[in-house]
Design an enzyme around this catalytic site. Sequence first.
Site, PDB file in Angstrom:
ATOM      1  N   LYS A 194       0.872  -1.274   0.032  1.00 36.41           N
ATOM      2  CA  LYS A 194       0.153  -0.076  -0.183  1.00 36.41           C
ATOM      3  C   LYS A 194       0.787   1.361   0.263  1.00 36.41           C
ATOM      4  O   LYS A 194       1.786   1.289   0.599  1.00 36.41           O
ATOM      5  CB  LYS A 194      -0.797  -0.012   1.282  1.00 36.41           C
ATOM      6  CG  LYS A 194      -1.721   1.017   1.176  1.00 36.41           C
ATOM      7  CD  LYS A 194      -2.817   1.135   2.443  1.00 36.41           C
ATOM      8  CE  LYS A 194      -3.461   2.409   2.366  1.00 36.41           C
ATOM      9  NZ  LYS A 194      -4.618   2.360   3.744  1.00 36.41           N
ATOM     10  N   GLU A 232       7.415  -7.059   1.325  1.00 36.30           N
ATOM     11  CA  GLU A 232       6.029  -7.162   1.864  1.00 36.30           C
ATOM     12  C   GLU A 232       5.414  -8.500   1.736  1.00 36.30           C
ATOM     13  O   GLU A 232       4.802  -9.055   2.410  1.00 36.30           O
ATOM     14  CB  GLU A 232       5.231  -5.783   1.756  1.00 36.30           C
ATOM     15  CG  GLU A 232       6.024  -4.637   2.430  1.00 36.30           C
ATOM     16  CD  GLU A 232       5.665  -4.397   3.544  1.00 36.30           C
ATOM     17  OE1 GLU A 232       5.169  -5.165   4.155  1.00 36.30           O
ATOM     18  OE2 GLU A 232       6.036  -3.068   4.200  1.00 36.30           O
ATOM     19  N   LYS A 247      -2.281  -1.516  -4.104  1.00 33.01           N
ATOM     20  CA  LYS A 247      -3.040  -0.181  -3.758  1.00 33.01           C
ATOM     21  C   LYS A 247      -2.334   0.846  -4.058  1.00 33.01           C
ATOM     22  O   LYS A 247      -1.325   1.187  -3.119  1.00 33.01           O
ATOM     23  CB  LYS A 247      -3.466  -0.505  -2.333  1.00 33.01           C
ATOM     24  CG  LYS A 247      -4.475   0.681  -2.087  1.00 33.01           C
ATOM     25  CD  LYS A 247      -5.169   0.603  -0.980  1.00 33.01           C
ATOM     26  CE  LYS A 247      -5.810   2.087  -0.418  1.00 33.01           C
ATOM     27  NZ  LYS A 247      -6.399   2.060   0.726  1.00 33.01           N
ATOM     28  N   TYR A 312     -14.829   1.200  -7.109  1.00 31.72           N
ATOM     29  CA  TYR A 312     -16.139   1.759  -7.249  1.00 31.72           C
ATOM     30  C   TYR A 312     -17.059   1.841  -8.219  1.00 31.72           C
ATOM     31  O   TYR A 312     -18.158   1.995  -8.184  1.00 31.72           O
ATOM     32  CB  TYR A 312     -16.172   3.196  -6.732  1.00 31.72           C
ATOM     33  CG  TYR A 312     -15.158   3.462  -5.574  1.00 31.72           C
ATOM     34  CD1 TYR A 312     -15.596   3.451  -4.267  1.00 31.72           C
ATOM     35  CD2 TYR A 312     -13.659   3.480  -5.406  1.00 31.72           C
ATOM     36  CE1 TYR A 312     -14.878   3.460  -3.230  1.00 31.72           C
ATOM     37  CE2 TYR A 312     -12.991   3.389  -4.191  1.00 31.72           C
ATOM     38  CZ  TYR A 312     -13.599   3.601  -3.096  1.00 31.72           C
ATOM     39  OH  TYR A 312     -12.973   3.512  -1.887  1.00 31.72           O
TER      40      TYR A 312
HETATM   41  C1  PBG Z   1      -7.343   3.584   5.566  1.00 35.25           C
HETATM   42  C2  PBG Z   1      -7.590   3.331   3.821  1.00 35.25           C
HETATM   43  C3  PBG Z   1      -7.510   4.200   2.804  1.00 35.25           C
HETATM   44  C4  PBG Z   1      -8.055   3.528   1.850  1.00 35.25           C
HETATM   45  C5  PBG Z   1      -8.679   2.408   2.305  1.00 35.25           C
HETATM   46  N1  PBG Z   1      -8.343   2.220   3.616  1.00 35.25           N
HETATM   47  C6  PBG Z   1      -6.881   5.671   2.936  1.00 35.25           C
HETATM   48  C7  PBG Z   1      -5.613   5.955   3.483  1.00 35.25           C
HETATM   49  O1  PBG Z   1      -4.563   5.246   3.714  1.00 35.25           O
HETATM   50  O2  PBG Z   1      -5.393   7.124   4.003  1.00 35.25           O
HETATM   51  C8  PBG Z   1      -8.223   4.381   0.430  1.00 35.25           C
HETATM   52  C9  PBG Z   1      -9.044   3.793  -0.575  1.00 35.25           C
HETATM   53  C10 PBG Z   1      -9.305   4.741  -1.608  1.00 35.25           C
HETATM   54  O3  PBG Z   1      -8.917   5.790  -1.622  1.00 35.25           O
HETATM   55  O4  PBG Z   1     -10.468   4.130  -2.339  1.00 35.25           O
HETATM   56  N2  PBG Z   1      -6.799   2.690   6.072  1.00 35.25           N
END
Ligand code: PBG
Length: 326
Positions: A194, A232, A247, A312
């Site tokens: 992430k 990771e 992500k 989405y």
């Molecule tokens: C938070 C989390 C985030 C998203 C999913 N879980 C945002 C962040 O890390 O600030 C983002 C998902 C998206 O932008 O659609 N733990």
Amino acid sequence: MLQRPRRNRKSIAIRNLVRETRLHPEQLILPLFLVDGNGIKQAIPSLPGTFRFSLDHLLIEIEESLKLGIQSFILFPVVDEPLKDKLATYAIDPTNFYLKAAEKIKDRFPEVMLCSDVAMDPYSSDGHDGLVRNGEILNDQTLPILGEMAVAQARAGFDWIGPSDMMDGRIKFIREALDFEGFSETGILSYTAKYASAFYGPFRDALDSAPKEGDKKTYQMDPANRREALIEAELDELEGADVLMVKPALHYLDVISDLKEASTLPIAAYHVSGECAMLTAACANDWLDFETAMPEALTSIHRAGADIILTYFAKDYAKLFQEGKL
Ligand code: PBG
């Protein structure tokens, strides 16, 4: 010319025969934002087409999605500011509306796959995924909080637990906590790679969860790094993750491809809020055509190696699929 690649593009039937990837709606997970209360369906201005739902409306949304062939969902809570504190205690409060909603969803639709979010940020007065002390995000002190959160979610009936916090060692900690409490059948969808991305903006608007101070760069990965994702991935696999996730998705296709090569676990990719919002905005201006650009984006993520896509646009894709337009 002995080789004429265009021969395989000659007709729809031939193109269908030689098509290398096909994305089925069953491979999609629809993110849903839940607010406490009743009768609420609130638009999110930076993410048109996505809403904050109270449970009554959320159940309708799930029912509609099921009819379209979407059977998997990831649920995020929109928590009122007064309920937030430094320790994210509301996350495991017995009156927590998110946990109660999960119970009701699984009760009403036992066939759906329901995934949670494990991180402190929706409940934290600091807006960070981990515990903050003197401006520092503490790793090891965060783990027990995540463990308790995961157990509470498993007890509420979530099928998959989704740690999105990027603390070191969380998968092992959560796996052991779940097993100790008898939830050995609950899976873990790990946010493995992430990134500290600028593309989470609309999501943070939806949850009102932006960090109060600083950024997330000491725990989320540097967008410039590719090989680090393999570290990771190896750790998550060793620690007991069931699915590895990258992500964002569209800007990280190389990372998706690398993880697919490196691991035999299923690979997921999160087509995040900002990536969806860009496309929606361009289509709203008639600069792009939604019905062709959106499936191209999702197909690219699948082609790169993602078996599962969180987007989405899940319902939009499923609708086109049902209409035979894909
Ligand atoms: C938070 C989390 C985030 C998203 C999913 N879980 C945002 C962040 O890390 O600030 C983002 C998902 C998206 O932008 O659609 N733990």
